[in-house]
Write a protein that holds these residues in place. Structure first.
Motif, PDB file in Angstrom:
ATOM      1  N   ARG A   2       0.861  -1.114  -0.123  1.00 25.47           N
ATOM      2  CA  ARG A   2       0.052  -0.046  -0.114  1.00 25.47           C
ATOM      3  C   ARG A   2       0.939   1.254  -0.097  1.00 25.47           C
ATOM      4  O   ARG A   2       0.505   2.152  -0.367  1.00 25.47           O
ATOM      5  N   GLY A   3       1.982   1.080   0.714  1.00 19.83           N
ATOM      6  CA  GLY A   3       2.908   2.125   0.574  1.00 19.83           C
ATOM      7  C   GLY A   3       3.609   2.594  -0.595  1.00 19.83           C
ATOM      8  O   GLY A   3       3.954   3.903  -0.926  1.00 19.83           O
ATOM      9  N   LEU A   4       3.671   1.722  -1.519  1.00 20.63           N
ATOM     10  CA  LEU A   4       3.903   1.902  -2.842  1.00 20.63           C
ATOM     11  C   LEU A   4       2.911   2.421  -3.940  1.00 20.63           C
ATOM     12  O   LEU A   4       2.901   2.466  -5.053  1.00 20.63           O
ATOM     13  N   GLY A   5       1.407   2.426  -3.234  1.00 17.50           N
ATOM     14  CA  GLY A   5       0.397   2.775  -3.880  1.00 17.50           C
ATOM     15  C   GLY A   5      -0.290   1.451  -4.885  1.00 17.50           C
ATOM     16  O   GLY A   5      -1.009   1.698  -5.772  1.00 17.50           O
ATOM     17  N   ASP A   7      -2.552  -2.062  -4.745  1.00 18.67           N
ATOM     18  CA  ASP A   7      -3.458  -2.914  -3.905  1.00 18.67           C
ATOM     19  C   ASP A   7      -3.399  -4.287  -3.613  1.00 18.67           C
ATOM     20  O   ASP A   7      -3.213  -5.100  -4.707  1.00 18.67           O
TER      21      ASP A   7
END
Length: 140
Positions: A2-5, A7
């Motif tokens: 999630r930190g990398l965008g 899902d």
């Protein structure tokens, strides 16, 4: 993720490079949570399921490199540079791994430890083999 965008719900497959717990530790949890399939070599499956102890490694050589992606597991690492992994048991046999990997012309090389090579992978694998023919292992 999630930190990398990214899902996590989009995880469809989890590829296990080999049966060391630092490579599959949370795979089952992720698979259960997101409905992903776990893929591993048949010789590692029982270890990953917890049915057998880890055996001494036997290098698997697939000369076809069909998809252009090479998974090195712990045999080769990328820590500051591409080098033989420090935990290899049969160093004499493993010395041929870097040149062989370069000859396969992989487009991408994924290491058990270190960032993948995604550009000029075959060239860099060959250069790593040529750079130090003695393959002195660096630690650190």
């Amino acid at each position: 993720m999630r930190g990398l965008g990214l899902d996590p719900a989009r995880i469809g497959r989890i590829v296990i490079t080999h049966g060391h717990c630092d490579h599959y530790g949370v795979a089952q949890d992720l698979a259960d949570r997101h409905g992903a399939a776990i893929l591993a070599h048949g010789l590692d499956a029982a270890v990953i399921r917890g049915e057998e102890a880890v055996a001494a490694p036997v290098p698997h050589r697939d000369p076809s490199s069909r998809h252009g992606v090479l998974f090195t597991g712990d045999t080769v690492a990328r820590v500051d540079r591409v080098m033989l992994g420090v935990l290899n048991i049969d160093r004499a046999t493993d010395r041929g791994l870097l040149p062989a990997a370069g000859r396969r012309e992989p487009a991408t090389v994924c290491f058990g430890h270190g960032e993948p090579l995604t550009a000029d992978a075959a060239v860099l694998m060959r250069a790593s083999a040529d750079r130090d023919a003695r393959l002195q292992i660096e630690h650190g």
